[in-house]
Design an enzyme around this catalytic site. Structure first.
Site, short mmCIF file in Angstrom:
data_model
loop_
_atom_site.label_atom_id
_atom_site.label_comp_id
_atom_site.label_asym_id
_atom_site.label_seq_id
_atom_site.Cartn_x
_atom_site.Cartn_y
_atom_site.Cartn_z
N HIS A 355 0.80 -1.23 0.00
CA HIS A 355 0.00 0.00 0.00
C HIS A 355 0.83 1.27 0.00
O HIS A 355 0.26 2.37 0.12
CB HIS A 355 -0.92 0.06 1.22
CG HIS A 355 -1.99 -0.98 1.23
ND1 HIS A 355 -3.24 -0.78 0.67
CD2 HIS A 355 -2.01 -2.23 1.72
CE1 HIS A 355 -3.97 -1.86 0.84
NE2 HIS A 355 -3.25 -2.76 1.48
N LYS A 536 -8.30 14.01 4.02
CA LYS A 536 -7.38 12.87 4.06
C LYS A 536 -6.37 13.16 5.16
O LYS A 536 -6.33 14.28 5.68
CB LYS A 536 -6.67 12.69 2.72
CG LYS A 536 -6.11 14.01 2.15
CD LYS A 536 -5.53 13.86 0.74
CE LYS A 536 -6.55 13.86 -0.35
NZ LYS A 536 -6.64 12.59 -1.09
N ARG A 537 -5.55 12.15 5.53
CA ARG A 537 -4.49 12.42 6.50
C ARG A 537 -3.62 13.57 6.00
O ARG A 537 -3.44 13.74 4.79
CB ARG A 537 -3.64 11.17 6.72
CG ARG A 537 -4.32 10.14 7.58
CD ARG A 537 -4.58 10.64 8.98
NE ARG A 537 -3.38 10.63 9.76
CZ ARG A 537 -3.05 9.68 10.64
NH1 ARG A 537 -3.87 8.67 10.87
NH2 ARG A 537 -1.93 9.75 11.32
N LYS A 542 0.72 14.63 0.19
CA LYS A 542 -0.67 14.88 -0.24
C LYS A 542 -0.90 16.36 -0.55
O LYS A 542 -1.91 16.74 -1.14
CB LYS A 542 -1.64 14.39 0.83
CG LYS A 542 -1.58 12.87 1.05
CD LYS A 542 -2.57 12.42 2.13
CE LYS A 542 -2.43 10.96 2.52
NZ LYS A 542 -3.09 10.04 1.56
N THR A 644 -8.64 6.36 -2.19
CA THR A 644 -9.98 5.79 -2.30
C THR A 644 -11.01 6.89 -2.09
O THR A 644 -12.13 6.80 -2.58
CB THR A 644 -10.20 4.67 -1.26
OG1 THR A 644 -9.68 5.11 0.00
CG2 THR A 644 -9.51 3.40 -1.68
N LYS A 648 -14.73 7.91 -3.96
CA LYS A 648 -15.99 8.26 -3.28
C LYS A 648 -16.55 9.56 -3.86
O LYS A 648 -17.76 9.68 -4.09
CB LYS A 648 -15.76 8.41 -1.77
CG LYS A 648 -15.40 7.09 -1.09
CD LYS A 648 -14.78 7.26 0.30
CE LYS A 648 -14.07 5.98 0.71
NZ LYS A 648 -13.12 6.17 1.82
C1 26V Z 1 2.16 2.17 7.99
C2 26V Z 1 2.50 2.17 9.30
C3 26V Z 1 3.92 2.17 9.66
C4 26V Z 1 4.14 1.51 10.97
C5 26V Z 1 3.24 2.04 12.05
C6 26V Z 1 1.78 2.11 11.71
C7 26V Z 1 1.49 2.16 10.27
C8 26V Z 1 0.17 2.17 9.87
C9 26V Z 1 -0.15 2.17 8.56
C10 26V Z 1 0.84 2.18 7.61
C11 26V Z 1 0.43 2.03 6.20
C12 26V Z 1 0.35 3.24 5.43
C13 26V Z 1 0.00 2.83 4.06
C14 26V Z 1 -1.36 3.30 3.64
O1 26V Z 1 -2.25 3.59 4.40
N1 26V Z 1 -1.51 3.37 2.34
C15 26V Z 1 -2.71 3.84 1.71
O2 26V Z 1 -3.45 2.71 1.31
C16 26V Z 1 -4.65 3.05 0.65
C17 26V Z 1 -5.40 1.79 0.37
O3 26V Z 1 -4.71 1.01 -0.54
C18 26V Z 1 -4.33 3.83 -0.61
O4 26V Z 1 -5.54 4.23 -1.22
C19 26V Z 1 -3.51 5.08 -0.29
O5 26V Z 1 -3.10 5.71 -1.49
C20 26V Z 1 -2.29 4.67 0.51
O6 26V Z 1 -1.59 5.82 0.96
#
Ligand code: 26V
Length: 801
Positions: A355, A536-537, A542, A644, A648
């Site tokens: 992701h 969004k975050r 972004k 996503t 929406k």
């Molecule tokens: C990474 C980490 C790092 C360690 C600590 C906690 C934590 C929590 C989440 C993440 C993952 C971040 C990746 C993410 O959210 N990607 C998003 O995924 C969406 C669904 O596929 C996508 O639409 C977004 O573009 C993408 O940024």
């Protein structure tokens, strides 16, 4: 439903609500609060999920169907009550029944806390997938953690983000069932000894993982699956000796320690930190899930070599990537299989979804931490790595799972999976080219694409009643589970009657939002204005910064020429920053400061407003998305894996202003160039542009508007009480503009000018908006899940026809 049936059903619903109010809640109607009514209604609705839930489970067992197990550290669910009534077809009935009971249905719906067990896109995707799997009759379990505290609550104090703990389990959760019978022991640390050629791991710490099940009901209640969330419990309750000695705090220590594991969701999805507790959480989820999967399998099958024919396990990012080594450990240490045999079984079961490409978010654990927390798994990881090196002698020396005293979870997940997927066409391409180029060559065909989607039941049917009503009136029922049918709207788009109905639906949503903004923020906005939304975050890539810089430019232009024919605009922001992300917090502060200045400027009036409601979450998205005119998707190309939110907005009839990034590329392709405000450097151009060390300086010097904007901010026009507040931020744009805000600024300004012109032309705008809805069918998560079912899981739907 026949009229008599309907009356019967309604009478029954009402009596069930009252029965639950009396016997489950112990409340007398005249003294019941909104909370009590909400619980009574939830239980009455929940009762109606039991039959399809049991029937689905029975069929899966009876027909010995292959099951999908979706492992995710995050499920960003939001509220469930309205979603359940919609999927059961009881929405109108619930609304009128509550009215007859003297209750306001909307208020009751709004009383439910969001289940915020996720950070953003990745967690919300998992929730949409759960709903789509249920709708498609794909037998599936979601496995996650039952965090006591979900994502923090956000407040603004003098424009700055302040975090407070979220507390959704403070009240009863009517949707979950405790499953003490599904309890497993999870070990950490300790030592491994070799005895008779076998490795024996004796953990130094143990906790129990206990399951809590939430049914997930699909469209029309035809199928229901289970979301099983694990809660941590101590293996030793408390130390009675210490308690008897009066040392109460120390006596409770084992309990406190254990519960810490499922206490809180990590709120930072941008920077990987290597914290031991996070690794423990990941193993806690994964080990509990795998033990549960093997228990279920062995209760009806003997031969573990047949596992891949019955079980597909999907890893949502690398967070559960310990599944590879853990499955091997269970198969080898506890079931006596040979290592290579176990490895092949695991690979055939496992799939990995990537992701993110952001290097700072890729998980890698220090071998010291990893080996300390999971000593047996460290051995297995080394074994997997050397097996891979031996089996693929062409592997370059710099490629591998364990490198520079770190375990790389991406490489581990890749090597342990039979399929690896990205989440949009562009992203999957970059996963191949930039993230795993060598592994891709060694394993051609393993990396595939599954473009994300969103569930149209929640994000259109439920969130946008006016538009979904119009769609049903225009093309009939059935589009909810067959979103490609929205194409049938296209022939109606040239029809003035249809367009004004479309307009009226959007306006109804905008009025509702305006009323809410007035109540929540005390800011008045005109529903005639163009609602320009970025939610969004908060992250540098972004580029909320680009958006607020354009807002400042617009403000300056209005002040310079207030009598010009301005298209009124409301800039709406929403989103949280990771608590430790200093630059993101500065951007939040700036947005709030700019907003305060602009909103108080009498020269500007209704021509421009900036609103930033605090604590953006799923429920707030459900208000904002249907009311948006313009969708801001302006990330630096190559950085947003998919997005996503962009989908929406499209479904809800808001054209995109955006870069060629993530799924924007596919949105553009579906909707057509004339219905999309495209701007900015491409992913390739971004890379070349960065090679020039003076890219930002050159871009700023070439743009008088940008110079003026940056100068105003640097001078303290928006921070009069602390004029140098944004010196650092402005300095960064000039000298460390990694995300190319300056380079894309003029193009963004021009694209925004196009949106003004298009909006001023009513017919043109409405046509664009309606075309966005009509051509959004591809972005249903049903399409995505069908892709996973055939390309990755090899699993069939239990619902035919
Ligand atoms: C990474 C980490 C790092 C360690 C600590 C906690 C934590 C929590 C989440 C993440 C993952 C971040 C990746 C993410 O959210 N990607 C998003 O995924 C969406 C669904 O596929 C996508 O639409 C977004 O573009 C993408 O940024």
């Amino acid at each position: 439903m026949a009229v008599t049936d309907q009356i019967l059903t309604k009478t029954l619903l009402k009596s069930d609500i009252l029965r639950h109010l009396t016997f489950t809640l112990g409340k007398d109607a005249p003294h019941a609060s909104v909370y009590d009514w909400r619980m009574a209604l939830s239980y009455a609705i929940r009762d109606r999920i039991m039959e399809p839930w049991f029937a689905s489970t029975r069929r899966t067992w009876g027909e010995d169907r292959k099951r999908v197990y979706y492992l995710s550290m995050e499920f960003l669910i939001g509220r469930l009550l309205e979603d359940a009534t919609i999927n059961l077809g009881l929405h109108e009935m619930a609304e009128t029944t509550m009215a007859e009971l003297g209750q306001d249905f909307r208020e009751i719906i709004g009383n439910e806390p969001d289940a915020a067990l996720g950070n953003g896109g990745l967690g919300r995707l998992a929730a949409c997938f759960m709903e789509s799997m249920a709708t498609l009759g794909c037998p599936a379990y979601g496995y996650g953690i039952r965090y006591e505290h979900g994502l923090f609550r956000q407040r603004f104090e003098q424009g700055q983000q302040v975090e407070t703990p979220e507390d959704w389990l403070n009240q009863r959760n009517p949707w979950e069932f405790d499953r003490p019978e599904a309890t497993y022991t999870i070990g950490f640390k300790g030592e491994v000894v070799t005895r008779d050629g076998k490795e024996i791991w004796t953990p130094g710490e143990t906790v129990f993982a206990m399951g809590h099940d939430t049914p997930v009901i699909g469209w029309k209640g035809r199928w229901a699956n289970t979301l099983r969330l694990w809660g941590a419990k101590p293996t030793t309750m408390f130390d009675l000796d210490r308690f008897n000695r009066g040392d109460y705090a120390a006596a409770a220590e084992p309990e406190t320690l254990a519960r810490t594991l499922s206490r809180v969701l990590y709120p930072d999805d941008t920077t990987y930190q290597g914290k031991e507790l996070r690794l423990k959480q990941e193993f806690f989820l994964t080990s509990a899930a795998l033990q549960d999967i093997l228990r279920r399998f062995t209760s009806s099958h003997g031969d573990l070599r047949k596992l891949p024919a019955h079980v597909a396990i999907q890893m949502n990012d690398t967070h559960p990537a310990i599944a590879g080594p853990e499955l091997i450990r269970l198969l080898v240490d506890e079931h006596g299989l040979r290592f290579e045999e176990a490895l092949e079984i695991a690979q055939a079961c496992l799939g990995y979804t990537n992701h993110t490409l952001l290097p700072e978010a890729l998980e890698r654990w220090a071998t010291f931490t990893f080996g300390n927390v999971l000593p047996r798994h460290m051995q297995i990881v080394e074994q997997i790595d050397s097996w891979h090196r031996r089996t693929y002698p062409g592997r370059p020396h710099y490629v591998g799972i364990v490198k520079h005293h770190e375990v790389r979870m991406g490489e581990l997940a890749f090597i342990m999976s039979h399929k690896v997927n990205g989440v949009s066409a562009l992203h999957s391409d970059l996963v191949k080219k930039n993230l795993f180029p060598e592994l891709d060559k060694l394993h051609p065909g393993r990396i595939i694409n599954e473009t994300n989607g969103v569930t149209p039941r929640r994000w259109l049917k439920m969130a946008n009643r006016p538009l979904s009503g119009l769609i049903t009136e225009t093309i009939g029922e059935g589009w909810e589970a067959d979103l490609d049918r929205l194409k049938e709207l296209e022939p109606h788009v040239p029809d003035q009657g249809f367009l004004s109905a479309f307009d009226a639906a959007k306006r109804q949503n905008k009025v509702a939002l305006a009323n809410w903004l007035k109540a929540d923020l005390g800011v008045s906005v005109s529903p005639d204005a163009l609602f320009d939304v970025q939610i969004k975050r908060i992250h540098e890539y972004k580029r909320q910064l680009l958006n607020i810089l354009e807002t400042v430019a617009r403000w300056q232009a209005i002040r310079a020429n207030p009598t010009a024919n301005w298209v009124p605009r409301v800039k709406i922001f929403g989103g949280k920053s990771a608590p430790g992300y200093v630059v993101a917090k500065e951007i939040i502060h700036l947005i709030n400061d700019v907003g305060a200045t602009i909103n108080a400027d009498p020269v500007v009036g209704d021509r421009l407003k900036v609103v930033y409601p605090a604590n953006y979450n799923v429920s707030m998205a459900e208000r904002l998305v249907p009311a948006a005119d313009l969708s801001e998707q302006i990330s630096t190309a190559g950085k947003e894996a998919s997005g996503t939110g962009n989908m929406k907005f499209m479904i809800n009839g808001a054209p995109t202003i955006g870069t060629l990034d993530g799924a924007n590329v596919e949105i553009l392709q579906e909707v057509g160039r004339e219905n999309f405000f495209l701007f900015g450097l491409t992913a390739e151009e971004v890379v070349t542009r960065r090679e020039d060390p003076d890219h930002a300086k050159k871009a700023i010097e070439a743009s008088q508007v940008l110079q003026d904007v940056l100068q105003n901010i640097a001078e303290g026009v928006f921070s009069p009480t602390q004029k140098d507040r944004y010196h650092g931020l402005v300095h960064r744009v000039w000298h460390h503009d990694y995300f190319l805000v300056a380079s894309d600024f003029d193009a963004f300004l021009a694209a925004q000018a196009e949106t003004d012109a298009a909006y001023a032309d009513r017919n043109r705008w409405l046509t664009m908006a309606a075309m966005n809805t009509a051509r959004s069918g591809f972005f249903s998560s049903d399409r995505t899940i069908r892709g996973y079912m055939t390309d990755i899981w090899s699993v069939e739907s239990a619902l035919q026809g």
